[in-house]
Write an enzyme that holds these catalytic residues in place. Structure first.
Site, short mmCIF file in Angstrom:
data_model
loop_
_atom_site.label_atom_id
_atom_site.label_comp_id
_atom_site.label_asym_id
_atom_site.label_seq_id
_atom_site.Cartn_x
_atom_site.Cartn_y
_atom_site.Cartn_z
N HIS A 21 2.97 1.04 -2.50
CA HIS A 21 1.50 1.01 -2.55
C HIS A 21 0.90 1.79 -3.74
CE1 HIS A 21 2.45 4.62 -0.32
NE2 HIS A 21 2.39 4.06 0.88
N ASP B 61 1.50 -2.65 4.31
CA ASP B 61 1.39 -1.30 4.85
C ASP B 61 0.63 -1.32 6.17
OD1 ASP B 61 1.74 1.40 5.09
OD2 ASP B 61 0.20 1.96 3.63
N HIS C 91 -4.19 2.24 13.92
CA HIS C 91 -4.61 3.30 14.84
C HIS C 91 -5.71 2.72 15.72
CE1 HIS C 91 -2.47 6.40 12.51
NE2 HIS C 91 -2.94 5.81 11.43
N ASN D 167 8.62 6.38 10.43
CA ASN D 167 7.81 7.49 10.96
C ASN D 167 7.30 7.18 12.37
OD1 ASN D 167 6.28 5.53 9.58
ND2 ASN D 167 4.57 6.93 9.30
N HIS E 79 7.03 6.90 -0.81
CA HIS E 79 5.59 7.17 -0.79
C HIS E 79 5.37 8.28 -1.80
CE1 HIS E 79 1.61 7.65 1.46
NE2 HIS E 79 1.59 8.54 0.49
N HIS F 163 4.35 -0.61 9.71
CA HIS F 163 4.56 0.46 10.68
C HIS F 163 4.19 -0.12 12.05
CE1 HIS F 163 4.53 3.68 7.48
NE2 HIS F 163 3.82 2.75 6.87
N PHE F 164 5.19 -0.40 12.86
CA PHE F 164 4.93 -1.01 14.17
C PHE F 164 4.94 0.01 15.31
CE2 PHE F 164 6.16 -5.70 13.08
CZ PHE F 164 4.97 -5.83 12.37
N ARG F 165 5.09 1.29 14.99
CA ARG F 165 4.76 2.41 15.88
C ARG F 165 5.67 2.63 17.09
NH1 ARG F 165 1.90 4.78 12.02
NH2 ARG F 165 -0.25 4.07 11.78
#
Length: 446
Positions: free
Chosen positions: A234, A305, A309, A96, A181, A64-66
């Site tokens: 996961h 994964d 944050h 996401n 997921h 997840h590189f945001r």
């Protein structure tokens, strides 16, 4: 007349489909064209791999590189810096973001953002929703798409598909393998009141083993009924490993280094919010089940994964603290340490980090150290002893749950399509990443 190459990686121990042995690797036009004794050959560039081990390029199939929308945590450039510093040649990035990657325009936007900014090769998941289910068959065929991702739990807004009818609709509308997921949102809703404010040891109680087991049983039942392929992300419980071992006809399985290395309650007591992820870090009995999944061959791939944050966000009292942790830069040293400690063979590591991704996702020309494939190489020193530290992380969040971890085995170079991108912990050729290609969707790819 001696052969000439663009690049020769000379004098290393090569680990690939043929096993382990001393060999040179010859590269032309970004492809591997010879593996063997090239002592009489010449090249424009020679990489001296004496004393090192040459692996197929490591592929991290869950990050997840945001970007877009959450760039204060990470972005495509910083996340890909983490990847190549960690020996990773390609990543599959999750949907996401804000906005979510749920239509063709959003996917096109991500590919444009990645162009000349990402240091590693890349592909992007399209998120499955109730609203876009009718378009998923077209979306999954777009260039740069690695497949459809569905959140059965642990997400908010349109990306959440909690009901069996929604999951069935997704699978009916697609042909490629979909990633899930797998946590039961209905059980999660019932158990959220069990969270104890400021007590992260309650996280695996809220998201208990049954939450994952129940969802995975539902998911496999739907896939079996429809004859569709699924990829369960996961996995965290021993029961899921045992169950999935009987359903490999439809289900491939991902594990993460975090779940294989950290255990509760110790990790929560020591790291507090920095140990919080979904599904959660569990106790030693479940971790033993995951290792059994590796030794039995149930696990197909490792994914980090990577989901950073900020420190400030993670410091909020539970359950206000967000779930997720960085991981793409530490995947290789953490898992090579397990190799050094005898938990898995180097050949099994290769299977979980390159051959598995090639096989599960049908990658075109990637995931194998063999003639005709992209010259993607992860070159490691199996004897190097280093300490993983916050300050060495490239992630914008600036931390790792493995701070202080004594690693045995370290990535010394990352070579992507014949270009040395990282060497001795320094990025030496930035922003060379290109979209990955897949055999099921080669038509329409320029």
């Amino acid at each position: 007349m001696p052969e000439t190459f663009d690049l020769i990686v000379r004098g290393g121990e090569v680990v690939n489909h043929a096993g382990r042995g001393m060999a040179d690797v010859g590269v032309r036009a970004g492809k591997i064209v010879r593996v063997g004794d090239l002592s009489q050959a010449s090249a424009g560039e020679v990489f001296n791999a004496a004393g090192l081990t040459v692996l197929p390029g490591v592929i991290d199939s869950q990050v997840h590189f945001r970007e877009p929308g959450l760039e204060w945590k990470e972005d495509l450039e910083t996340g890909s810096r983490c990847a190549v510093r960690g020996g990773v040649v390609a990543v599959f990035e999750m949907p996401n973001t804000e906005p979510t990657t749920t239509d063709a325009d959003a996917l096109t936007d991500k590919l444009a953002r990645a162009n000349h900014r990402m240091h590693c090769d890349h592909a992007f998941y399209v998120g499955g929703t109730h609203a876009n289910v009718g378009m998923l068959g077209e979306l999954e065929r777009l260039p740069g798409c690695c497949g459809v991702k569905v959140f059965m739990g642990a997400s908010t807004g349109s990306l959440l598909i909690a009901d069996d009818e929604g999951v069935e609709a997704v699978l009916r509308n697609i042909n490629r393998r979909a990633a899930f997921h797998s946590e039961d949102e209905y059980r999660l809703a019932e158990r959220r009141p069990l969270a104890r404010t400021g007590d992260w040891t309650s996280h695996p109680e809220v998201r208990d083993p049954q939450t994952a087991i129940q969802s995975t049983h539902r998911l496999v039942g739907i896939a079996k009924r429809l004859g569709k392929r699924i990829h369960v992300l996961h996995i965290t419980t021993a029961e899921e490993i045992d169950f999935l071992s009987h359903n490999k006809d439809v289900a491939s399985v991902e594990l993460t280094p975090q779940h294989l290395t950290l255990t509760g309650p110790e990790a929560y007591e020591r790291l507090k919010g920095f140990a919080q992820m979904n599904p959660p870090i569990r106790d030693e009995s479940h971790q033993a089940g995951l290792w059994r999944g590796i030794s039995m061959g149930v696990a197909d791939v490792l994914g980090s994964d990577h989901a950073p944050h900020t420190r400030e966000e993670k410091a909020r009292p539970y359950p206000a603290s967000p779930s997720g942790m960085p991981g793409v830069q530490t995947l290789v040293p953490v898992m090579l340490t397990h190799v050094a400690n005898g938990r898995l063979t180097l050949e099994r590591f290769v299977d979980l980090t390159s051959h598995g991704q090639n096989r599960v996702f049908g990658m075109a020309n990637k995931g194998r150290l063999a003639e005709g494939f992209d010259a993607d190489l992860t070159i490691v020193d199996l004897k190097a002893r280093r300490t993983i530290r916050h300050e060495d992380m490239e992630t914008r969040s600036g931390w790792t749950p493995f701070d202080g971890f004594e690693a045995t085995g370290w990535p010394m170079a990352t070579i992507i399509r014949g270009k040395v991108v990282m060497r001795d912990d320094e990025i030496v050729m930035p922003s060379q990443g290109e979209p990955c290609r897949f055999v099921e969707t080669l038509e329409g790819v320029g």
